[in-house]
Structures are given as C-alpha cells and as structure tokens.
Design a protein around this motif. Structure first.
Motif, PDB file in Angstrom:
ATOM      1  N   ARG A 245       0.463  -1.582   0.372  1.00 19.43           N
ATOM      2  CA  ARG A 245       0.134   0.095   0.027  1.00 19.43           C
ATOM      3  C   ARG A 245       0.958   1.347  -0.518  1.00 19.43           C
ATOM      4  O   ARG A 245       1.784   1.396   0.456  1.00 19.43           O
ATOM      5  N   THR A 246       0.119   2.559  -0.683  1.00 24.38           N
ATOM      6  CA  THR A 246       0.645   3.541  -0.127  1.00 24.38           C
ATOM      7  C   THR A 246       0.191   5.384   0.708  1.00 24.38           C
ATOM      8  O   THR A 246      -1.187   4.242   0.636  1.00 24.38           O
ATOM      9  N   VAL A 247       1.005   5.945   0.687  1.00 26.61           N
ATOM     10  CA  VAL A 247       0.075   6.626   1.618  1.00 26.61           C
ATOM     11  C   VAL A 247       0.403   8.755   0.673  1.00 26.61           C
ATOM     12  O   VAL A 247       1.768   7.971   0.846  1.00 26.61           O
ATOM     13  N   GLY A 248      -0.351   9.056   0.742  1.00 20.34           N
ATOM     14  CA  GLY A 248       0.050  10.162  -0.310  1.00 20.34           C
ATOM     15  C   GLY A 248      -0.109  11.378   0.276  1.00 20.34           C
ATOM     16  O   GLY A 248      -1.371  11.086   0.565  1.00 20.34           O
ATOM     17  N   VAL A 249       0.181  12.518  -0.917  1.00 16.32           N
ATOM     18  CA  VAL A 249      -0.010  13.711  -0.121  1.00 16.32           C
ATOM     19  C   VAL A 249       0.297  14.221  -0.858  1.00 16.32           C
ATOM     20  O   VAL A 249       1.311  14.677  -1.954  1.00 16.32           O
ATOM     21  N   GLY A 250      -0.340  15.222  -1.001  1.00 19.75           N
ATOM     22  CA  GLY A 250       0.187  16.439  -2.693  1.00 19.75           C
ATOM     23  C   GLY A 250      -0.744  18.035  -2.958  1.00 19.75           C
ATOM     24  O   GLY A 250      -2.503  17.854  -2.302  1.00 19.75           O
ATOM     25  N   VAL A 251      -0.894  18.415  -3.814  1.00 18.64           N
ATOM     26  CA  VAL A 251      -1.538  19.128  -4.264  1.00 18.64           C
ATOM     27  C   VAL A 251      -2.079  19.671  -6.170  1.00 18.64           C
ATOM     28  O   VAL A 251      -1.398  19.368  -6.576  1.00 18.64           O
ATOM     29  N   ASP A 252      -3.101  19.649  -6.258  1.00 15.92           N
ATOM     30  CA  ASP A 252      -3.897  19.973  -7.508  1.00 15.92           C
ATOM     31  C   ASP A 252      -3.958  21.910  -8.000  1.00 15.92           C
ATOM     32  O   ASP A 252      -4.482  22.519  -7.010  1.00 15.92           O
ATOM     33  N   ALA A 253      -3.188  22.593  -8.752  1.00 17.28           N
ATOM     34  CA  ALA A 253      -3.678  23.524  -9.182  1.00 17.28           C
ATOM     35  C   ALA A 253      -4.365  23.086 -10.265  1.00 17.28           C
ATOM     36  O   ALA A 253      -4.100  22.910 -11.438  1.00 17.28           O
ATOM     37  N   GLY A 254      -5.406  23.832 -11.148  1.00 18.14           N
ATOM     38  CA  GLY A 254      -5.504  24.368 -12.096  1.00 18.14           C
ATOM     39  C   GLY A 254      -6.433  25.485 -12.494  1.00 18.14           C
ATOM     40  O   GLY A 254      -7.008  26.465 -11.528  1.00 18.14           O
ATOM     41  N   ALA A 255      -6.548  26.115 -13.661  1.00 20.83           N
ATOM     42  CA  ALA A 255      -6.810  26.974 -14.350  1.00 20.83           C
ATOM     43  C   ALA A 255      -8.091  26.309 -15.946  1.00 20.83           C
ATOM     44  O   ALA A 255      -7.669  25.777 -16.530  1.00 20.83           O
ATOM     45  N   TYR A 256      -9.143  26.382 -15.240  1.00 22.30           N
ATOM     46  CA  TYR A 256     -10.149  26.109 -16.130  1.00 22.30           C
ATOM     47  C   TYR A 256     -10.904  27.358 -17.099  1.00 22.30           C
ATOM     48  O   TYR A 256     -11.151  28.223 -16.851  1.00 22.30           O
ATOM     49  N   ASN A 257     -10.575  26.922 -18.562  1.00 25.29           N
ATOM     50  CA  ASN A 257     -11.205  26.857 -19.337  1.00 25.29           C
ATOM     51  C   ASN A 257     -11.058  28.868 -19.452  1.00 25.29           C
ATOM     52  O   ASN A 257     -11.905  29.970 -19.742  1.00 25.29           O
TER      53      ASN A 257
END
Length: 450
Positions: A245-257
């Motif tokens: 198994r794994t454990v992860g942390v992160g950030v999603d950044a997005g600019a939409y249309n």
C-alpha cells in the motif's frame, strides 16, 4: 459494441452540466470534436509509401476516414505492409485485426454537457490521483492493441467514470467516483471524497502472485479558488490486495477555460509506499510488463546464450520507497497541448518514470504529435543516457503539400510479440515482448467530400 451502445444510451439521457469532463481521452487533441469548435464534416485519405517494419523495408498502404456530426465523431485508420512474401503477419493474422481499424467512436463532451463515451484503444487512462493507474495505454505493442470502452458522467455533486481496455472483457477494468460533501474545514472549502478501483481480468482470479486488484481512496478540498482557478490539497491511500500500500499527500492546481481558450492543470505529490506497491503501476507499459507478460532485453534475445533476461521490476519484487511526482498539462486554443509527467523514485529499485506529450495544429493545417514514455531508471539524469528497455515513442507529422496531396510520416518505438518459433515453447510460458522500431514515410491524397 453492446457495451458501448449501453454507455451511449445512459450518457445521452443524463442531464447537462457546466464544464466538459476530464477522463481518459475525453479531450485528446488528435480526435475530432475535442478541440476548438468546428463544423460537421467527413475527411477521406489514402496513402502509399515505404515502411521499416520491424527489421526490413516493406511497402505501406494506408486508408483513413474521419467524420464529425454534432457531438458524435468517428475515426478509422488501417495500414498494411505488403512485401514479396505477402502482408506483415502480425497485422493480418486474426479477425480482430479488422476491429483494430477503429481509432475512435465518440460521444464528445462539451462546455455545457458532462457526458462522454468512447470506443477505441485505451491511450491515457488515469484514475484518482494516479496512485493506481496513470497514463495507462494498450498501444505500446501496436499490433496487439485492444479495443476498449470508456465513459464518464457528472450527476449533481458526483462524477463517475468507468473503462475496460478490451470489449471482450479479458483485460483491465476500472472506475472511479468522486462526490462533493458540502463540508468546510476552516480555510478548506468544498470537501470532496473519492474512491477508485482497478482489476485485471486477464490474470488468474485467485489471490496470489498473478492476480491484480487495486483500490484507492482520497480526500481533497479547495484552499484557494474561484470559477476559473483553484488550488486543492489532497490526501490519498491506495493498495493492491495481497501486496502493498501507499499513502500520499499533494496539491492539485488548475486554471479552467480561461477566455474559453486555455486550460492548465498541475499536480505535485509525494507517495510513501511499502513493499509490493509502485505508484502508477497500471501505466503506459502495463500491457506488456505485468506479473505474467514481460519485456525481453534486446541483448539477451540476440545473444547466442538461449536464456532470455526480462526487463522491469515485477510488483511482487518492489521494495519500499518514496516517490515525488510532478504532473503538468496545458491545452490552448484547441490547437496546442503539452503534458509532462515526472516521478522520481527514492529507493533501491529502478522505478522512476517520465512522460512527455506534445501536440499541435500548425498554420496551413499541418499537424504534429510527439509522445515519449520512459520508466525503469533511477535519477533524472538517466533520461539523457541509455534509453533502456522500457521506452515507448510516437511521432506523427502530417504536412499538406499542393492540394490535395499530403505528406505523412509516422515513427514508433514500441514492442512486438515474440513467437514460439523464435524462442521455443519452454521459454515462452506467457507472452514476451521485444523492442520494435517503425518508420513509415508516406504520401497521399486527402479530400473532404462532405
């Protein structure tokens, strides 16, 4: 085909949403109906030329049809390679080769409709945060590609997507569901929860070294954002049943249309994994490198010693480690795409990975597509050294000449299936693959009768 027809019926009857979906090949730039708005049309092309396939020059004959009508689009393409001894056997040795002429049949998403379905080879399937499946493709062994189905929909606060990489249901299947909870935690707004799963129907179903079932669950929330931009941290955990198994942390950044012309997404994450888990294991090379099917090293195949060395690290042999991931994708004006994926593995195994995709529609209706995928190395400096055995590349260039003539150049660095005659039955308990290089320059005619 019945699976695809059912998916179309379900999605066609669903209510509309506000933005297009992002699942699988929903916004693939090289398929009609996914880029900038365009009129309904039919395009027909026929090409002839030469081909280096896989270790000798042959002729090349190619036919293409692309059509768009409303939200439905179709792409057909088939290349045959005749020579003095007949056609190239791997592309004309079974009835399923006729089905492989289907590039895609799509119900396209739009800015106002969250409904999508596609029939065609799986090319860029990512589930959840990418911990289980990232960029999964069945086209690395081109003559063995399967025809899959993928579909996605948004209904109220929930989104869902499902896929199978083979309509015969003997390969990989998977899906995901994510829902808004309406819960706020301090500065974190709009808490979202999601689950994803992947399973390989082509492997023995009893739990053990050959079976594969993976599950992922994640939680994310918006930290900064409005209708056009957001930054959302997430926490995820995933496992392959009976393995690690794994454990992860992160950030999603997005600019939409932005101005209906530009879209960007960036993910940065860190995964800490135990033995028996590799982030993105169901990825670009999984179709040719899994617990049973493996890549044979080129040196061992051509060596006089009859033994065959195998490339890659089987999941059961993976040791614990940490992976740092950066994944960026930009789409602009329906004409340009750049995507880059980097996974740096810190551990004892060679599990780092890299992917790059460039696509553009240039002035004068010229088109270029370039994809490269690599894995099985250590540091990023290895990208500039030996290409290794886990390496796939595609380059397609289409340049209009004097109307209606078109120059088409295709180059692929992938894999072919080794036959029993080449290695013997005892050395071939399951399918084995060897690196294959293709180069196909062709000239043809392209017309739009409708």
């Amino acid at each position: 085909m019945r699976v695809f027809a059912f998916a179309l019926l379900v999605l066609w009857s669903a209510p509309s949403g506000a933005q297009p979906l992002h699942f699988g090949s929903a916004d693939a730039l090289d398929e009609l109906g996914t880029g900038r708005p365009t009129r309904d049309r039919v395009e027909i092309a026929a090409f002839g030329g030469a081909a280096y396939v896989p270790a000798s020059w042959r002729g090349a004959l190619r036919a293409e049809v692309e059509a768009l009508s409303g939200r439905v689009s179709l792409g057909l393409a088939q290349t045959l390679h005749p020579a003095a001894g007949g056609l190239y056997e791997p592309e004309a040795d079974e009835a399923y080769d006729l089905v492989r002429a289907i590039r895609y049949l799509r119900l396209n998403p739009t800015a106002s409709s969250r409904r999508y379905a596609r029939l065609g080879p799986t090319q860029a399937m990512t589930l959840g945060t990418g911990a289980l499946a990232r960029g999964y493709s069945t086209t690395s062994a081109w003559d063995e590609r399967a025809l899959g189905v993928e579909a996605a929909i948004e209904q109220g606060p929930a989104t869902a997507g499902v896929f199978t990489d083979d309509v015969r249901l003997n390969g990989v299947i998977g899906g995901q569901v994510e829902a808004q909870t309406g819960i706020n935690l301090g500065r974190l707004r709009g808490l979202r929860v999601g689950v994803a799963g992947v399973h390989d129907l082509g492997l023995p179903q009893a739990q053990g070294d050959s079976s594969l079932t993976g599950l992922e669950a994640w939680v994310s929330a918006e930290w900064i954002g409005d209708e056009t931009f957001s930054v959302s941290p997430f926490v995820t955990t995933a496992s392959y049943l009976g393995r690690g198994r794994t454990v992860g942390v992160g950030v999603d950044a997005g600019a939409y249309n932005l101005s209906n012309a530009f879209r960007a997404a960036l993910q940065v994450a860190v995964y800490a994994s135990g033995s028996g888990f590799a982030p993105g294991h169901v990825g670009p090379f999984y179709a040719v490198s899994n617990s049973r099917e493996r890549i044979v090293t080129t040196d061992s195949f051509y060596d006089e010693d009859p033994g065959l060395d195998l490339a890659g690290t089987p999941l059961d042999s993976v040791r614990s480690g940490v992976d740092i991931v950066a994944n960026l994708r930009l789409l602009a004006f329906g004409r340009f795409e750049i995507a880059q994926y980097v996974r740096r593995h810190i551990g004892e195994d060679r599990l780092s990975a890299y992917g790059l995709r460039l696509g553009a529609e240039l002035p004068g209706d010229a088109e270029i597509a370039f994809d490269v995928e690599r894995q099985g190395f250590r540091g990023l400096l290895n990208l500039f050294g030996n290409l290794g055995e886990e390496n796939a590349l595609r380059l397609d260039v289409r340049v209009p000449l004097a109307s209606p003539f078109v120059l088409l150049v295709q180059s692929r660095y992938g894999y072919r299936t080794l036959s029993v005659d080449e290695v013997g039955q005892e050395a071939l308990p399951d399918r084995r693959f060897l690196i294959e290089r293709r180069f196909e320059p062709m000239v043809g005619l392209q017309i739009q009768p409708f």
